[in-house]
Design an enzyme around this catalytic site. Structure first.
Site, short mmCIF file in Angstrom:
data_model
loop_
_atom_site.label_atom_id
_atom_site.label_comp_id
_atom_site.label_asym_id
_atom_site.label_seq_id
_atom_site.Cartn_x
_atom_site.Cartn_y
_atom_site.Cartn_z
N GLY A 10 0.84 -1.21 0.00
CA GLY A 10 0.00 0.00 0.00
C GLY A 10 0.87 1.25 0.00
O GLY A 10 1.87 1.29 0.70
N ARG A 72 0.83 -5.30 -4.76
CA ARG A 72 1.14 -6.36 -3.79
C ARG A 72 1.45 -7.61 -4.60
O ARG A 72 0.56 -8.41 -4.88
CB ARG A 72 -0.05 -6.61 -2.87
CG ARG A 72 -0.42 -5.41 -2.02
CD ARG A 72 -1.61 -5.70 -1.15
NE ARG A 72 -2.20 -4.47 -0.64
CZ ARG A 72 -1.79 -3.86 0.48
NH1 ARG A 72 -0.82 -4.36 1.19
NH2 ARG A 72 -2.38 -2.75 0.86
N ASP A 103 6.22 -5.40 5.65
CA ASP A 103 6.72 -6.76 5.91
C ASP A 103 6.57 -7.69 4.71
O ASP A 103 7.45 -8.53 4.46
CB ASP A 103 6.08 -7.36 7.17
CG ASP A 103 4.57 -7.23 7.19
OD1 ASP A 103 4.00 -6.57 6.30
OD2 ASP A 103 3.95 -7.81 8.10
N THR A 125 4.96 1.59 6.09
CA THR A 125 3.63 1.08 6.40
C THR A 125 2.81 2.20 7.03
O THR A 125 3.26 2.82 7.99
CB THR A 125 3.63 -0.14 7.35
OG1 THR A 125 2.42 -0.12 8.12
CG2 THR A 125 4.78 -0.15 8.31
N ASP A 127 0.26 1.80 8.70
CA ASP A 127 -0.18 1.34 10.01
C ASP A 127 0.88 1.58 11.10
O ASP A 127 0.59 1.44 12.28
CB ASP A 127 -0.53 -0.15 9.97
CG ASP A 127 -1.75 -0.44 9.10
OD1 ASP A 127 -2.42 0.54 8.69
OD2 ASP A 127 -2.03 -1.62 8.82
N ASP A 129 3.45 -0.17 12.01
CA ASP A 129 3.53 -1.33 12.90
C ASP A 129 4.70 -2.26 12.62
O ASP A 129 4.67 -3.43 12.99
CB ASP A 129 2.20 -2.11 12.86
CG ASP A 129 1.89 -2.66 11.47
OD1 ASP A 129 2.64 -2.36 10.53
OD2 ASP A 129 0.88 -3.39 11.34
N ARG A 171 -4.63 -2.74 10.36
CA ARG A 171 -4.97 -4.15 10.21
C ARG A 171 -4.67 -4.96 11.48
O ARG A 171 -5.53 -5.63 12.02
CB ARG A 171 -4.17 -4.72 9.02
CG ARG A 171 -4.33 -6.20 8.80
CD ARG A 171 -3.53 -6.64 7.59
NE ARG A 171 -4.11 -6.13 6.36
CZ ARG A 171 -5.17 -6.65 5.75
NH1 ARG A 171 -5.75 -7.74 6.24
NH2 ARG A 171 -5.62 -6.13 4.64
O1 F6P Z 1 -1.23 -2.44 5.01
C1 F6P Z 1 -1.56 -1.11 5.11
C2 F6P Z 1 -3.00 -0.87 4.78
O2 F6P Z 1 -3.23 0.51 4.65
C3 F6P Z 1 -3.98 -1.46 5.80
O3 F6P Z 1 -4.23 -0.61 6.88
C4 F6P Z 1 -5.18 -1.72 4.95
O4 F6P Z 1 -5.87 -2.84 5.41
C5 F6P Z 1 -4.62 -2.02 3.61
O5 F6P Z 1 -3.37 -1.45 3.55
C6 F6P Z 1 -5.48 -1.51 2.48
O6 F6P Z 1 -4.78 -1.56 1.30
P1 F6P Z 1 -5.34 -1.57 -0.18
O7 F6P Z 1 -6.81 -1.43 -0.10
O8 F6P Z 1 -4.70 -0.40 -0.82
O9 F6P Z 1 -4.89 -2.83 -0.78
#
Ligand code: F6P
Length: 345
Positions: A10, A72, A103, A125, A127, A129, A171
């Site tokens: 993301g 991803r 990660d 990230t 988040d 985290d 998450r």
């Molecule tokens: O991993 C980071 C994050 O922003 C999470 O908080 C969320 O669940 C996810 O990515 C959403 O990502 P996308 O919808 O862009 O795949």
């Protein structure tokens, strides 16, 4: 040196600032040449690149998103994926690769480093985290956006004597929820790491009503766990290539449950990707730039298989594998702050 760069997972506000810092120092101080792989590891697999130079970096500092795009892409799931990556990196005659990601993205960096690729990593990230670093760029921006939303929601929520649930990203860790929730004065904050019983949610909102306020704000992380609500709330049942479900909707489910149990009219809003969009804060631009400068210096110091991280106020480096080994969750000290602001049980 000839160096490749990529951004995976993301996006986060500040990615362009990292890329710009790497290119500025690399070109001006080390005489490096750069290419950017498009859409994370997918660009490496397909050998899709763009040139990165001082001129392509112009105007990048304040731009959100990533000029390299992102995806991803799990190389482990692609037959012969690592071999393809190795061949492309060799054909492109790269001396090193700088990978920006969380990660999942960095788990690929670890494997490539084990196969002899000169990888240097930058943590990313929204988040916030990753256990290896104290802070990731983009988080401050996300918190600012979420806090502003909570601030704005106060007046309309009060005008209608309602409860307003605000769903934010997070998450496995509720850093955005606790920071925006505390900063925005939320009455209830729900996170993935500390399940809160619905009875408690109701108790806190009733206490708010009884003290005469007659409106309430609830901030909930998308991955929050609530004993009375089974599992995490997702959109569809598809998993991404790293096995993650698309979390979304806990806010609405929680709002319905609150209304049912209290009789207070309750609405929900999901801030979603607005939290990751737009221009990074000054703090995030600064942090991203520090990471970029550290990463290019690490390449020239031969610190491969390592990630630039923030420890306290200093940037240092640790092994990528160690940096991603654990999730950095919200600690008891922060939950104690939240409890301190709420009526005693
Ligand atoms: O991993 C980071 C994050 O922003 C999470 O908080 C969320 O669940 C996810 O990515 C959403 O990502 P996308 O919808 O862009 O795949």
């Amino acid at each position: 040196m000839r160096i490749g760069m990529l951004t995976g997972g993301g996006d986060c506000p500040g990615l362009n600032a990292v890329i710009r810092a790497v290119v500025h120092k690399g070109v001006q101080h080390y005489g490096d040449e750069f290419i950017g792989f498009m859409e994370g590891w997918r660009g490496v697999l397909d050998d899709r690149t763009m040139p990165l130079s001082m001129s392509t970096m112009s105007g990048m500092l304040h731009r959100g998103g990533t000029v390299l795009r992102s995806s991803r892409t799990n190389v482990k799931k692609i037959p012969g994926g690592f071999e393809k990556c190795l061949k492309v990196l060799q054909d492109e005659k790269l001396d090193a690769l700088i990978a920006m990601g969380g990660d999942d993205t960095q788990s690929i960096s670890v494997e490539l480093a084990e196969r002899g690729v000169n990888v240097v990593s930058v943590p990313k990230t929204i988040d916030n985290d990753l256990s290896g670093t104290d802070a990731c760029f983009g988080f401050d921006t996300a918190v600012m956006i979420a806090t502003e939303a909570v601030d704005r929601l106060h007046s309309t929520t009060e005008a209608h004597s309602r409860v307003q649930v605000v769903e934010v990203m997070g998450r496995d860790a509720g850093w955005i929820a606790v920071t925006a929730g505390i900063a925005g004065g939320a009455d209830v904050i729900l996170t993935p790491e500390k399940p809160i019983d619905m009875d408690d949610v109701v108790r806190l909102l009733r206490a708010r009503w009884e003290c005469g306020k007659r409106f309430g704000i609830v901030v909930v992380a998308e991955g929050a766990k609530i004993p009375q609500i089974e599992g995490q709330i997702t959109v569809g049942d598809k998993l991404d290539s790293f096995g993650h479900a698309r979390l979304s909707g806990i806010g609405q489910v929680l709002a319905e449950e609150i209304e049912k149990r209290t009789g207070y009219e309750t609405r929900s809003v999901n801030l979603g990707h607005t939290q990751r969009g737009g221009t990074p804060t000054a703090y995030d631009r600064m942090l991203a730039t520090r990471y970029g400068i550290a990463a290019i210096d690490m390449v020239h110091e031969g610190k491969f298989g390592r990630m630039a991280v923030l420890k306290g106020t200093n940037i240092c480096d640790i092994s990528i594998a160690d940096a991603i080994a654990q999730t950095r969750t919200v600690g008891e000290d922060i939950f104690a702050v939240i409890r301190g602001l709420q009526p005693k049980r």
